[in-house]
Write a protein that holds these residues in place. Structure first.
Motif, PDB file in Angstrom:
ATOM      1  N   GLY A 160      46.687  38.318  28.359  1.00 12.72           N
ATOM      2  CA  GLY A 160      46.011  37.348  29.206  1.00 12.72           C
ATOM      3  C   GLY A 160      44.908  37.983  30.017  1.00 12.72           C
ATOM      4  O   GLY A 160      44.399  39.060  29.688  1.00 12.72           O
ATOM      5  N   THR A 161      44.562  37.318  31.117  1.00 16.89           N
ATOM      6  CA  THR A 161      43.445  37.730  31.958  1.00 16.89           C
ATOM      7  C   THR A 161      43.892  37.789  33.414  1.00 16.89           C
ATOM      8  O   THR A 161      44.546  36.857  33.907  1.00 16.89           O
ATOM      9  N   VAL A 162      43.560  38.884  34.081  1.00 17.28           N
ATOM     10  CA  VAL A 162      43.876  39.009  35.505  1.00 17.28           C
ATOM     11  C   VAL A 162      43.114  37.925  36.271  1.00 17.28           C
ATOM     12  O   VAL A 162      41.898  37.799  36.123  1.00 17.28           O
ATOM     13  N   ASP A 163      43.837  37.145  37.068  1.00 15.82           N
ATOM     14  CA  ASP A 163      43.148  36.105  37.839  1.00 15.82           C
ATOM     15  C   ASP A 163      43.391  36.216  39.344  1.00 15.82           C
ATOM     16  O   ASP A 163      42.791  35.480  40.123  1.00 15.82           O
ATOM     17  N   ALA A 164      44.256  37.149  39.763  1.00 17.09           N
ATOM     18  CA  ALA A 164      44.459  37.386  41.193  1.00 17.09           C
ATOM     19  C   ALA A 164      45.156  38.733  41.364  1.00 17.09           C
ATOM     20  O   ALA A 164      45.948  39.146  40.504  1.00 17.09           O
ATOM     21  N   LEU A 165      44.854  39.387  42.491  1.00 21.33           N
ATOM     22  CA  LEU A 165      45.426  40.704  42.771  1.00 21.33           C
ATOM     23  C   LEU A 165      46.002  40.728  44.178  1.00 21.33           C
ATOM     24  O   LEU A 165      45.398  40.195  45.120  1.00 21.33           O
ATOM     25  N   GLY A 166      47.165  41.353  44.312  1.00 21.43           N
ATOM     26  CA  GLY A 166      47.706  41.606  45.630  1.00 21.43           C
ATOM     27  C   GLY A 166      47.038  42.813  46.259  1.00 21.43           C
ATOM     28  O   GLY A 166      46.323  43.578  45.600  1.00 21.43           O
TER      29      GLY A 166
END
Length: 312
Positions: free
Chosen positions: A71-77
């Protein structure tokens, strides 16, 4: 978001495509918008309640399903380095006691569970890499054989077994492949030097006829068990099973179990290898996430070559 879960009902379990809140990444977490997710036997075992029954995870009203994803990274902590929103990745969600897994629209992963996706590889094919290739690589690590030594790989046409053959050959090992008779050309194409048909009555004798004295090691991807395979291994060789019960260490054979562990560095290396054409990626069929129950039913029917992949 949608997430496939298994719920206990009476004496059995049912699959449900549940509506859950979209997860928000906490510190050190990566949220992935899933584009493809492979269906593996461990998913079916989780869905049926078999793993809870033997204590692999607690019984719960609903358990999330799915290990493999692309998939695709869509948010990061906070605190996550090395990734940015929009990066294509592959990952392994290998925790069993979860509300949602990879068979969903989104997944939260730790960085150790993620690696860059293989360049130029379709997400459907890329989703077949993490669980099976990592398991094969870690089984070969456990076997610890040196270039020129011999390895028996059972289930050599299966998802883990085929990767084990290819990766073993890359390590310079000489491979005896055990698979169905119709798979001989395929496993030889992966680099196997010798072939033994599945169902051979006297497996140890057949292997020893090809490798006098027995092979140096075995990776039992088919989980045939020690009794069936140990006889093919030389004294003080090594036997690695992917099942839950190790073989007795007869004749000084080093026996062990490999159950996959997340490893971002190794997964990234496997991703690069796949991008270079060094791994044979096989997709048997794709299903929309909404038809996940059909994919699970098809997996249960057996006879697949390659993985079924869900596409949200």
């Amino acid at each position: 978001m949608r997430a496939l879960v298994s719920r206990p009902v009476g004496d059995g379990h049912v699959l449900e495509l549940a509506e859950l809140p979209r997860p928000e990444p906490g510190p050190g977490q990566v949220r992935v918008r899933i584009r493809a997710a492979a269906v593996n036997p461990v998913d079916a075992a989780t869905a049926s309640g078999a793993l809870a029954a033997i204590g692999f995870h607690p019984r719960r009203d609903a358990v999330g399903l799915g290990w493999d994803l692309a998939g695709t990274v869509d948010a990061l902590g906070s605190g996550v380095a090395g990734y940015a929103v929009g990066d294509d990745v592959i990952g392994i969600q290998h925790l069993l006691d979860v509300s949602s897994g990879a068979h969903a629209d989104y997944a939260l992963l730790d960085p150790v569970q993620v690696a860059p996706a293989p360049a130029g590889v379709d997400p459907v094919a890329a989703a077949t890499i993490p669980l099976n290739a990592l398991t094969a690589e870690q089984a070969l690590d456990r076997a610890g054989l040196a270039p020129g030594q011999t390895l028996l790989a059972t289930g050599a046409a299966g998802a883990v077994g085929a990767f084990a053959v290819e990766l073993a050959v890359r390590r310079g090992l000489r491979v005896v492949a055990l698979a169905g008779a119709s798979d001989e050309a395929f496993v030889r194409g992966l680099g196997a030097e010798w072939f033994v048909p599945r169902g051979t009555e006297h497996l140890a004798a057949a292997v020893r006829a090809l490798v006098p004295g027995g092979v140096d090691g075995a990776v039992d991807a088919a989980v045939l068990g020690g009794t069936a395979v140990l006889g093919a291994v030389r004294d003080r060789g090594v036997f690695v099973t992917l099942g839950a019960v190790p073989a007795a260490p007869l004749r000084g054979i080093d026996t062990g179990i490999v159950l996959v562990a997340a490893d971002a560095e190794r997964l990234a290396a496997l991703s690069r290898l796949a991008a270079a054409g060094g791994l044979t990626l096989r997709v048997a069929a794709t299903y929309p996430l909404a038809d996940a129950a059909k994919a699970y039913e098809r997996l249960g029917a057996g006879g697949l070559r390659g993985r079924l992949v869900l596409v949200p």
